[in-house]
Design a protein around this motif. Structure first.
Motif, mmCIF file in Angstrom:
data_model
loop_
_atom_site.group_PDB
_atom_site.id
_atom_site.type_symbol
_atom_site.label_atom_id
_atom_site.label_comp_id
_atom_site.label_asym_id
_atom_site.label_seq_id
_atom_site.Cartn_x
_atom_site.Cartn_y
_atom_site.Cartn_z
ATOM 1 N N LEU A 1 35.260 -66.436 -13.157
ATOM 2 C CA LEU A 1 36.151 -67.543 -14.688
ATOM 3 C C LEU A 1 35.268 -66.385 -16.286
ATOM 4 C CD1 LEU A 1 37.741 -69.690 -15.449
ATOM 5 C CD2 LEU A 1 35.977 -70.206 -15.962
ATOM 6 N N ARG A 2 36.516 -65.385 -16.868
ATOM 7 C CA ARG A 2 35.572 -64.668 -17.940
ATOM 8 C C ARG A 2 35.534 -65.877 -19.795
ATOM 9 N NH1 ARG A 2 37.960 -59.494 -20.947
ATOM 10 N NH2 ARG A 2 36.022 -58.291 -21.057
ATOM 11 N N LEU A 3 34.104 -65.948 -19.931
ATOM 12 C CA LEU A 3 34.223 -66.739 -21.160
ATOM 13 C C LEU A 3 34.186 -65.488 -22.686
ATOM 14 C CD1 LEU A 3 31.430 -69.060 -20.578
ATOM 15 C CD2 LEU A 3 34.369 -69.359 -20.076
ATOM 16 N N SER A 4 34.572 -65.472 -23.654
ATOM 17 C CA SER A 4 34.945 -65.382 -24.490
ATOM 18 C C SER A 4 34.249 -65.697 -25.835
ATOM 19 C CB SER A 4 36.453 -64.542 -24.733
ATOM 20 O OG SER A 4 36.888 -63.374 -24.140
ATOM 21 N N CYS A 5 33.554 -64.792 -26.710
ATOM 22 C CA CYS A 5 33.383 -65.509 -28.151
ATOM 23 C C CYS A 5 33.588 -64.958 -29.137
ATOM 24 C CB CYS A 5 30.893 -65.731 -27.731
ATOM 25 S SG CYS A 5 30.910 -66.640 -29.165
ATOM 26 N N GLU A 6 33.784 -64.613 -29.738
ATOM 27 C CA GLU A 6 34.380 -64.281 -31.483
ATOM 28 C C GLU A 6 33.163 -64.297 -31.847
ATOM 29 O OE1 GLU A 6 37.981 -63.080 -32.287
ATOM 30 O OE2 GLU A 6 38.275 -62.319 -33.830
ATOM 31 N N ALA A 7 33.008 -64.130 -32.907
ATOM 32 C CA ALA A 7 32.278 -64.377 -34.274
ATOM 33 C C ALA A 7 33.064 -64.084 -35.735
ATOM 34 C CB ALA A 7 31.021 -63.484 -33.639
ATOM 35 N N SER A 8 32.490 -64.340 -36.445
ATOM 36 C CA SER A 8 33.184 -64.040 -37.468
ATOM 37 C C SER A 8 31.757 -64.368 -38.789
ATOM 38 C CB SER A 8 34.444 -64.422 -37.946
ATOM 39 O OG SER A 8 34.194 -65.532 -38.425
ATOM 40 N N GLY A 9 31.770 -63.663 -40.394
ATOM 41 C CA GLY A 9 31.015 -64.388 -41.096
ATOM 42 C C GLY A 9 29.489 -63.541 -41.427
ATOM 43 N N ARG A 10 29.551 -63.278 -40.155
ATOM 44 C CA ARG A 10 28.050 -61.777 -40.620
ATOM 45 C C ARG A 10 28.190 -60.450 -39.250
ATOM 46 N NH1 ARG A 10 25.905 -65.259 -42.792
ATOM 47 N NH2 ARG A 10 24.401 -66.349 -42.753
ATOM 48 N N THR A 11 27.358 -58.984 -39.959
ATOM 49 C CA THR A 11 27.791 -57.734 -39.272
ATOM 50 C C THR A 11 27.622 -58.443 -37.634
ATOM 51 O OG1 THR A 11 27.280 -56.746 -41.461
ATOM 52 C CG2 THR A 11 27.356 -55.850 -39.376
ATOM 53 N N PHE A 12 28.429 -58.388 -36.823
ATOM 54 C CA PHE A 12 27.681 -58.811 -35.595
ATOM 55 C C PHE A 12 27.035 -58.476 -35.174
ATOM 56 C CE2 PHE A 12 29.532 -60.678 -31.935
ATOM 57 C CZ PHE A 12 29.211 -59.775 -29.981
ATOM 58 N N SER A 13 26.993 -56.771 -35.386
ATOM 59 C CA SER A 13 26.966 -55.982 -34.581
ATOM 60 C C SER A 13 25.190 -55.395 -35.009
ATOM 61 C CB SER A 13 27.101 -54.204 -34.473
ATOM 62 O OG SER A 13 26.871 -54.101 -36.385
ATOM 63 N N ASP A 14 24.666 -56.433 -35.690
ATOM 64 C CA ASP A 14 22.981 -56.447 -35.795
ATOM 65 C C ASP A 14 22.388 -57.313 -35.578
ATOM 66 O OD1 ASP A 14 23.643 -56.318 -39.400
ATOM 67 O OD2 ASP A 14 23.667 -55.043 -38.108
ATOM 68 N N TYR A 15 23.042 -58.591 -34.802
ATOM 69 C CA TYR A 15 22.722 -59.328 -33.716
ATOM 70 C C TYR A 15 23.268 -59.875 -32.357
ATOM 71 C CZ TYR A 15 23.083 -62.148 -38.584
ATOM 72 O OH TYR A 15 22.474 -61.806 -39.796
ATOM 73 N N VAL A 16 21.333 -59.678 -31.775
ATOM 74 C CA VAL A 16 21.433 -60.546 -30.459
ATOM 75 C C VAL A 16 22.640 -61.754 -30.241
ATOM 76 C CG1 VAL A 16 20.378 -61.689 -28.554
ATOM 77 C CG2 VAL A 16 19.317 -59.775 -30.096
ATOM 78 N N MET A 17 23.512 -61.463 -28.876
ATOM 79 C CA MET A 17 23.967 -62.685 -28.527
ATOM 80 C C MET A 17 23.444 -63.150 -27.292
ATOM 81 S SD MET A 17 26.139 -63.124 -31.206
ATOM 82 C CE MET A 17 27.599 -63.987 -30.476
#
Length: 122
Positions: free
Chosen positions: A18-34
């Motif tokens: 299975l492949r899970l995805s998580c799409e982010a918005s509202g912040r600069t994604f590349s600045d954050y640990v996920m």
């Protein structure tokens, strides 16, 4: 306002993928640990995997090492969890999280998605 939206959960047979995805918005994604965490009914939230902003460092729970892979696409503001050779014990609600420190501890992730359910049948 930060928004994290998971998708890709479902019912899968043991041994499957299975492949899970998580799409982010509202912040600069590349600045954050996920991170990915999971929570089964009646159990505490459990660390699964984490990845640093530039994908050079990852960490996994022992229970998923060699079976799950975390990755991210900063151009798409999306983090993924590839789940292979799944087991019934992997059944849980899977949540993605955004934070500033590469850590297995939920308290270092201030932003959370709502989760996507994964059910593994034996």
């Amino acid at each position: 306002q930060v928004r994290l939206v998971e998708s890709g959960g479902g019912l899968v047979q043991a041994g499957g993928s299975l492949r899970l995805s998580c799409e982010a918005s509202g912040r600069t994604f590349s600045d954050y640990v996920m991170g990915w965490f999971r929570q089964a009914p009646g159990k505490e939230r459990e660390f699964v995997a984490t990845i640093n902003p530039i994908s050079t460092t990852t960490d996994y729970a022992e229970s998923v090492k060699g079976r799950f892979t975390i990755s991210r696409d900063n151009a798409k503001n999306t983090v993924y969890l590839q789940m292979n050779d799944v087991k019934p014990d992997d059944t849980a609600d899977y949540l993605c999280a955004m934070g500033g420190i590469l850590s297995p501890l939920p308290r270092f992730y201030p932003f959370w998605g709502q989760g996507t359910q994964v059910t593994v049948s034996s």
